[in-house]
Design a protein around this motif. Structure first.
Motif, mmCIF file in Angstrom:
data_model
loop_
_atom_site.group_PDB
_atom_site.id
_atom_site.type_symbol
_atom_site.label_atom_id
_atom_site.label_comp_id
_atom_site.label_asym_id
_atom_site.label_seq_id
_atom_site.Cartn_x
_atom_site.Cartn_y
_atom_site.Cartn_z
ATOM 1 N N ALA A 198 0.886 -1.366 -0.160
ATOM 2 C CA ALA A 198 0.384 0.317 0.030
ATOM 3 C C ALA A 198 0.629 1.232 -0.052
ATOM 4 O O ALA A 198 0.204 2.292 -0.504
ATOM 5 C CB ALA A 198 -0.703 0.312 1.101
ATOM 6 N N GLY A 199 2.322 1.006 0.324
ATOM 7 C CA GLY A 199 2.825 2.449 0.427
ATOM 8 C C GLY A 199 3.014 2.900 -0.719
ATOM 9 O O GLY A 199 2.553 4.685 -0.796
ATOM 10 N N PRO A 200 3.256 3.119 -2.177
ATOM 11 C CA PRO A 200 3.195 3.561 -3.573
ATOM 12 C C PRO A 200 1.921 4.033 -3.268
ATOM 13 O O PRO A 200 1.839 5.211 -4.212
ATOM 14 C CB PRO A 200 2.781 2.728 -4.694
ATOM 15 N N TYR A 201 0.560 3.727 -3.237
ATOM 16 C CA TYR A 201 -0.995 3.856 -3.207
ATOM 17 C C TYR A 201 -0.942 5.277 -2.436
ATOM 18 O O TYR A 201 -1.955 6.223 -2.477
ATOM 19 C CB TYR A 201 -1.652 2.965 -3.055
ATOM 20 N N LEU A 202 -0.594 4.933 -1.275
ATOM 21 C CA LEU A 202 -0.528 6.199 0.045
ATOM 22 C C LEU A 202 0.285 7.705 -0.108
ATOM 23 O O LEU A 202 -0.777 8.601 -0.570
ATOM 24 C CB LEU A 202 -0.499 5.282 1.453
ATOM 25 N N GLU A 203 1.388 7.581 -1.027
ATOM 26 C CA GLU A 203 2.288 8.257 -1.396
ATOM 27 C C GLU A 203 0.935 8.955 -2.309
ATOM 28 O O GLU A 203 1.484 10.647 -2.519
ATOM 29 C CB GLU A 203 3.234 8.114 -1.266
ATOM 30 N N ARG A 204 1.104 8.445 -3.321
ATOM 31 C CA ARG A 204 0.363 8.878 -4.412
ATOM 32 C C ARG A 204 -1.014 9.922 -4.108
ATOM 33 O O ARG A 204 -1.282 11.069 -4.510
ATOM 34 C CB ARG A 204 0.340 8.247 -5.457
ATOM 35 N N LEU A 205 -1.075 9.387 -3.390
ATOM 36 C CA LEU A 205 -3.067 9.664 -3.026
ATOM 37 C C LEU A 205 -2.321 11.231 -1.809
ATOM 38 O O LEU A 205 -3.064 12.616 -2.409
ATOM 39 C CB LEU A 205 -3.497 8.654 -1.972
ATOM 40 N N VAL A 206 -1.573 11.391 -0.894
ATOM 41 C CA VAL A 206 -0.768 12.146 -0.501
ATOM 42 C C VAL A 206 -0.591 13.792 -1.087
ATOM 43 O O VAL A 206 -0.697 14.497 -1.546
ATOM 44 C CB VAL A 206 0.425 12.153 0.726
ATOM 45 N N ARG A 225 2.414 21.032 4.176
ATOM 46 C CA ARG A 225 0.974 21.435 4.263
ATOM 47 C C ARG A 225 1.261 22.365 6.172
ATOM 48 O O ARG A 225 2.327 21.988 7.139
ATOM 49 C CB ARG A 225 0.279 20.967 5.214
ATOM 50 N N LEU A 226 1.300 23.193 5.725
ATOM 51 C CA LEU A 226 1.144 24.120 7.287
ATOM 52 C C LEU A 226 0.824 24.028 8.324
ATOM 53 O O LEU A 226 1.243 23.622 9.829
ATOM 54 C CB LEU A 226 1.367 25.472 7.086
ATOM 55 N N VAL A 227 -0.429 23.456 8.533
ATOM 56 C CA VAL A 227 -1.343 22.375 9.378
ATOM 57 C C VAL A 227 -1.772 21.287 8.520
ATOM 58 O O VAL A 227 -2.280 20.898 8.000
ATOM 59 C CB VAL A 227 -2.734 23.189 9.513
ATOM 60 N N ARG A 228 -1.512 20.067 9.493
ATOM 61 C CA ARG A 228 -1.524 19.017 8.691
ATOM 62 C C ARG A 228 -1.567 17.450 10.514
ATOM 63 O O ARG A 228 -1.486 18.242 11.074
ATOM 64 C CB ARG A 228 -0.466 17.648 8.115
ATOM 65 N N ILE A 229 -2.178 17.093 10.247
ATOM 66 C CA ILE A 229 -2.920 15.875 10.427
ATOM 67 C C ILE A 229 -2.192 15.013 11.641
ATOM 68 O O ILE A 229 -1.889 13.824 10.299
ATOM 69 C CB ILE A 229 -4.694 15.277 10.468
ATOM 70 N N SER A 230 -1.641 14.935 12.204
ATOM 71 C CA SER A 230 -1.090 13.549 12.584
ATOM 72 C C SER A 230 -1.601 12.114 13.186
ATOM 73 O O SER A 230 -2.519 12.602 14.341
ATOM 74 C CB SER A 230 0.207 13.738 13.852
ATOM 75 N N ASN A 262 1.320 14.887 4.552
ATOM 76 C CA ASN A 262 2.339 15.959 3.754
ATOM 77 C C ASN A 262 3.033 16.804 4.378
ATOM 78 O O ASN A 262 2.262 17.838 5.525
ATOM 79 C CB ASN A 262 0.299 16.470 2.886
ATOM 80 N N VAL A 263 4.282 16.411 4.395
ATOM 81 C CA VAL A 263 5.396 17.298 5.309
ATOM 82 C C VAL A 263 4.920 18.711 5.131
ATOM 83 O O VAL A 263 5.621 19.187 5.582
ATOM 84 C CB VAL A 263 6.384 17.010 5.948
ATOM 85 N N GLU A 292 -3.815 15.954 1.535
ATOM 86 C CA GLU A 292 -3.685 15.733 2.984
ATOM 87 C C GLU A 292 -3.400 13.660 3.386
ATOM 88 O O GLU A 292 -2.903 13.135 2.406
ATOM 89 C CB GLU A 292 -5.371 15.262 2.634
ATOM 90 N N THR A 293 -3.606 13.868 5.073
ATOM 91 C CA THR A 293 -2.729 12.231 5.505
ATOM 92 C C THR A 293 -2.883 11.533 4.944
ATOM 93 O O THR A 293 -4.598 11.405 4.444
ATOM 94 C CB THR A 293 -2.890 12.720 6.640
ATOM 95 N N ALA A 294 -2.722 10.165 4.801
ATOM 96 C CA ALA A 294 -3.783 10.013 4.422
ATOM 97 C C ALA A 294 -2.834 8.099 4.867
ATOM 98 O O ALA A 294 -1.975 7.906 5.420
ATOM 99 C CB ALA A 294 -2.686 8.353 2.901
ATOM 100 N N VAL A 295 -3.928 7.616 5.287
ATOM 101 C CA VAL A 295 -3.883 6.619 6.370
ATOM 102 C C VAL A 295 -4.737 4.808 5.656
ATOM 103 O O VAL A 295 -5.784 4.943 5.188
ATOM 104 C CB VAL A 295 -4.925 7.077 7.677
ATOM 105 N N LEU A 296 -3.967 3.660 6.310
ATOM 106 C CA LEU A 296 -4.426 2.607 6.397
ATOM 107 C C LEU A 296 -4.248 2.089 7.458
ATOM 108 O O LEU A 296 -4.136 1.994 8.314
ATOM 109 C CB LEU A 296 -3.299 1.998 5.394
#
Length: 238
Positions: free
Chosen positions: A91-99, A127-132, A124-125, A104-108
């Motif tokens: 899933a790694g490449p798919y999450l990276e592409r989605l970001v 972004r000034l404001v991002r959800i961790s 998404n590093v 936005e933050t992509a979560v599996l």
């Protein structure tokens, strides 16, 4: 046969109790006292103490000033478990592409039998404001990911879950104030094995099932499912 049952029962009970005790710790409650463990385990204090002592010796628990936390051995086991989950790597490449596409933050997340558990996160590093979202987080059943899993694991006639099955998406803003999530199912062969989600602020995550963000998420989940061997019903034979 009877004697064999008598010998195995206490061993099975011990394993079950030890697993239950370890499962009492969470991201929200990483520290618990012996009194709290005893109450939640439903045993005597002496029994609970016997279990935590054994788990400490095994490196699965550690204690400091009367407070218990999960031990370093759990981290090693978690890493080994994640390494054994093929989907985490695939899933790694798919999450990276989605970001990159959604910003936005992509979560599996996978299903642990009772709730969704986060196993991989791409932020998404830029972004000034991002959800961790911490890996290992156990998500509520009414989260977007929880709704997706329930929609494809349960058949309870819930109209909201019917919509999730129809649209292949779930949206939620009710779990944490100011935060929204959009989730889609990931299938392997013919079973749901994970959810892919976009997480961000309520103003950043688009709620419409026909929005560009929703389509990108749906496409990413569908492509990952295809790599895992999923065939849509219309393409199956027989």
């Amino acid at each position: 046969m009877t004697a064999e049952r008598v010998v195995e029962a206490p061993i099975n009970q011990s394993v079950e109790r030890a697993a239950r005790l370890l499962g009492l710790f969470s991201v929200e409650e990483p520290e618990l006292t012996l009194a709290e463990l005893t109450a939640r385990l439903g045993t005597s204090k002496a029994t609970a103490h016997r279990y935590v002592t054994a788990l400490r010796h095994a490196g699965l628990l550690r204690s400091s000033n009367g407070v218990y936390t999960l031990g370093p051995r759990v981290v090693e086991l978690a890493a080994a478990a994640l390494a054994g989950l093929r989907i985490v790597k695939v899933a790694g490449p798919y999450l990276e592409r989605l970001v990159e596409e959604a910003g936005e933050t992509a979560v599996l997340s996978i299903w642990d039998g009772e709730a969704p558990v986060v196993v991989r996160v791409e932020d998404n590093v830029d972004r000034l404001v991002r959800i961790s979202v911490p890996t290992g987080s156990r998500l509520p059943l009414d989260s977007a990911q929880g709704k997706v899993f329930r929609a494809f694991l349960e058949e309870d006639g819930d109209p909201e879950l019917d919509d999730v099955r129809r649209d292949g998406l779930a949206f939620n803003t009710r779990v944490f104030e100011g935060i929204a999530a959009l989730g889609a199912p990931v299938f392997q062969v013919d079973e749901i094995v994970a959810t892919m989600a976009l997480v961000g602020t309520t103003t950043a995550i688009e709620s419409g099932v026909e929005s560009q963000m929703a389509q990108r998420l749906r496409d990413a989940a569908a492509t990952l499912s295809a790599e895992l061997g999923f065939l849509p019903p219309e393409r199956r034979k027989g």
